[in-house]
Design a protein around this motif. Sequence first.
Motif, short mmCIF file in Angstrom:
data_model
loop_
_atom_site.label_atom_id
_atom_site.label_comp_id
_atom_site.label_asym_id
_atom_site.label_seq_id
_atom_site.Cartn_x
_atom_site.Cartn_y
_atom_site.Cartn_z
N ILE A 26 1.31 98.25 104.59
CA ILE A 26 0.37 98.98 103.62
C ILE A 26 -0.64 99.87 104.05
O ILE A 26 -1.09 99.44 105.12
CB ILE A 26 -0.41 97.67 102.80
N ARG A 27 -0.52 100.92 103.65
CA ARG A 27 -1.62 101.80 104.01
C ARG A 27 -2.94 101.71 103.18
O ARG A 27 -4.10 102.14 103.66
CB ARG A 27 -1.28 103.55 104.16
N THR A 28 -2.56 101.88 101.70
CA THR A 28 -3.60 101.71 100.93
C THR A 28 -3.22 100.86 99.52
O THR A 28 -2.00 101.00 99.52
CB THR A 28 -4.05 103.15 100.28
N LYS A 29 -4.09 100.20 99.09
CA LYS A 29 -3.70 99.77 97.72
C LYS A 29 -4.80 99.65 96.69
O LYS A 29 -5.91 99.52 97.01
CB LYS A 29 -3.54 98.03 97.66
N ARG A 30 -4.59 99.67 95.47
CA ARG A 30 -5.41 100.19 94.37
C ARG A 30 -4.96 99.43 93.18
O ARG A 30 -3.93 99.50 92.65
CB ARG A 30 -5.78 101.63 93.96
N ASN A 31 -5.86 98.47 92.69
CA ASN A 31 -5.62 97.71 91.33
C ASN A 31 -6.31 98.31 90.25
O ASN A 31 -7.46 98.64 90.21
CB ASN A 31 -6.17 96.35 91.48
N LYS A 63 -1.10 85.49 92.73
CA LYS A 63 -1.33 84.93 93.62
C LYS A 63 -1.32 85.47 95.09
O LYS A 63 -1.96 85.36 96.13
CB LYS A 63 -0.15 83.88 94.05
N ASP A 64 -0.40 86.63 95.12
CA ASP A 64 -0.10 87.22 96.36
C ASP A 64 -0.68 88.94 96.14
O ASP A 64 -1.43 89.51 97.21
CB ASP A 64 1.30 87.40 96.81
N ILE A 65 -0.12 89.64 95.42
CA ILE A 65 0.01 91.03 95.07
C ILE A 65 -1.61 91.61 95.27
O ILE A 65 -2.13 92.37 95.89
CB ILE A 65 0.51 91.56 93.98
N LEU A 66 -2.53 90.88 94.15
CA LEU A 66 -3.72 91.23 94.17
C LEU A 66 -4.75 91.12 95.44
O LEU A 66 -5.64 91.66 95.77
CB LEU A 66 -4.56 90.24 93.07
N LEU A 67 -4.18 90.05 96.45
CA LEU A 67 -4.97 89.75 97.66
C LEU A 67 -4.28 90.84 98.83
O LEU A 67 -4.74 90.72 99.83
CB LEU A 67 -4.72 88.30 98.13
N LEU A 68 -3.42 91.58 98.76
CA LEU A 68 -2.88 92.56 99.55
C LEU A 68 -3.81 93.36 100.31
O LEU A 68 -4.78 94.02 99.40
CB LEU A 68 -1.74 93.29 99.41
N THR A 69 -4.02 93.40 101.49
CA THR A 69 -4.71 94.52 102.17
C THR A 69 -4.27 95.47 103.08
O THR A 69 -3.10 95.30 103.06
CB THR A 69 -6.12 93.94 102.88
N LYS A 98 7.89 90.59 98.45
CA LYS A 98 7.73 89.26 99.41
C LYS A 98 6.89 89.88 100.53
O LYS A 98 7.20 91.04 101.04
CB LYS A 98 9.15 89.31 100.22
N ILE A 99 5.93 88.92 100.79
CA ILE A 99 4.96 89.27 101.89
C ILE A 99 5.46 88.65 103.19
O ILE A 99 5.66 87.49 103.05
CB ILE A 99 3.65 88.63 101.40
N LEU A 100 5.60 89.84 104.07
CA LEU A 100 6.20 89.31 105.38
C LEU A 100 5.09 89.05 106.23
O LEU A 100 5.49 88.16 107.19
CB LEU A 100 7.08 90.57 105.75
N GLY A 101 3.96 89.68 106.29
CA GLY A 101 2.97 89.49 107.23
C GLY A 101 1.48 89.68 106.58
O GLY A 101 1.28 90.96 106.05
N TRP A 102 0.78 88.69 106.80
CA TRP A 102 -0.87 88.86 106.29
C TRP A 102 -1.64 89.54 107.19
O TRP A 102 -1.39 89.21 108.37
CB TRP A 102 -1.25 87.77 105.54
N ILE A 103 -2.67 90.11 106.79
CA ILE A 103 -3.71 90.36 107.71
C ILE A 103 -4.72 89.16 107.79
O ILE A 103 -5.24 88.98 106.84
CB ILE A 103 -4.67 91.61 107.63
#
Length: 467
Positions: A26-31, A63-69, A98-103
């Motif tokens: 992910i480069r950027t994410k905007r909700n 649970k996941d998407i909103l928390l992505l950075t 699918k989340i493969l790797g978190w920061i």
Amino acid sequence: MEPVSIKNILRGYIEINSTVIVQGWIRTKRNSKIGISFIVINDGSCLRNLQIIANTSLKNYTKDILLLTTGCAIKVFGNLKISPNNNQKYEIQAIEIKILGWIDNPKKYPISSKYHTTEYLREHLHLRPRTNLFSSITRIRHIVAQSIHKFMHKKGFYWIATPLITSIDTEGFSKMFCVSTLEVVHLSQKKNYGIKKFSKDFFGKKTFLTVSGQLAGESYACSLSKIYTFGPTFRAEHSNTRRHLSEFWMIEPEMAFATLNDIIELAKKLLQYIAKEIVIHAKDDIQFLFVNKHAKVHIYLHQLICEDFVHISYTEAINVLKKSQENFNNKILWGMNLNFEHECYLTEKYYNKPVIITDYPKDIKAFYMRCNNDLKTVAAMDILVPGIGEIIGGGQREERLDKLDKSLKNMGLEKNTYQWYRELRKYGTVPHSGFGLGLERLIMYVTGVKNIRDVIPFPRTFHNADF
């Protein structure tokens, strides 16, 4: 279903409305307030990114998407669509993410912000390829390497893997890294640092990391006619400038039945071919470098492709420097080595284009250079380019055994050490020539990047061998 690359999507190779799998970081994410997340990812296949549209219909949205950075790795299963956004052509409407790797700690992620200096990024070598600058440099480096192999193959050259470990000094006066399995404490004792001590070493003699594959390459050139080496070389110089590395890559063609002029023509055609390949296959990356303060990249590529190189002798170069009004640090004298400041004056101020200098004094060139009829100069050549200085050094090799032996003696080198090299002159000797092209310096030139540490994945320099 196999994942597809972002590059192939953006090239239009994937059918619109088809279901695809993409993956990247992910480069950027905007909700948005209406329950839609706009996720921009990059997979390294090209400079440009791809937008993913994720909404609340996804099972793991809350649970996941909103928390992505920035920096998180994801795998997306979705439908490829034409984007309504004028800034991009395609987007993917996610069916599953699918989340493969978190920061682990987003606040401590070293490259979370949009801009970092190259000095800062050298402290994070393992992460800097994720930035646009270093991913672009890496893709251009790949194109350069591939174009070299393609050019050499088309010209009938065979690639030879020459050894990295050697017992001889290719140039006669290089600073080399010693290769040993002996304990360091023994090597540090001067009385044990001789031949007898190294007889107990792994190879039974003193050995080094090579500064060049040329000498070994000559043995194959004197059989296959046209060969080239392409690999890492090493120099233990205490240089810590923006143009020097302790470990760097060299391309070294060697051609039998060839004179100095033959090898000059080969070098010019190789540089022109590489530049054309970059223009064709790295348009986005070159444009990015141009926009981001590497403005001369277009000029330099144009110089290689379209402009004639200036061809002068060393004596002519010295005369130009003597007549200049520049306040050089060193007095200009015939017989001196040209320094970077001299190379810059010739290529940037006086001629403003690449310069080929030939016929150097024999005392400042390697023992294997062919002696000219004046007995003072050798059939050597350097190619200098603006902003970088020397990127190619080479010449015609001394094929006459008596002349070679005299050169070895003058430089204080033992004939026995070079016995196999001498035998190439005893058994069917022929005129032959070659050159060495520094890969990293070439990449500096074609990208406009100012520091050589930034065009090699893991720079090794004086007092620096860290990851």
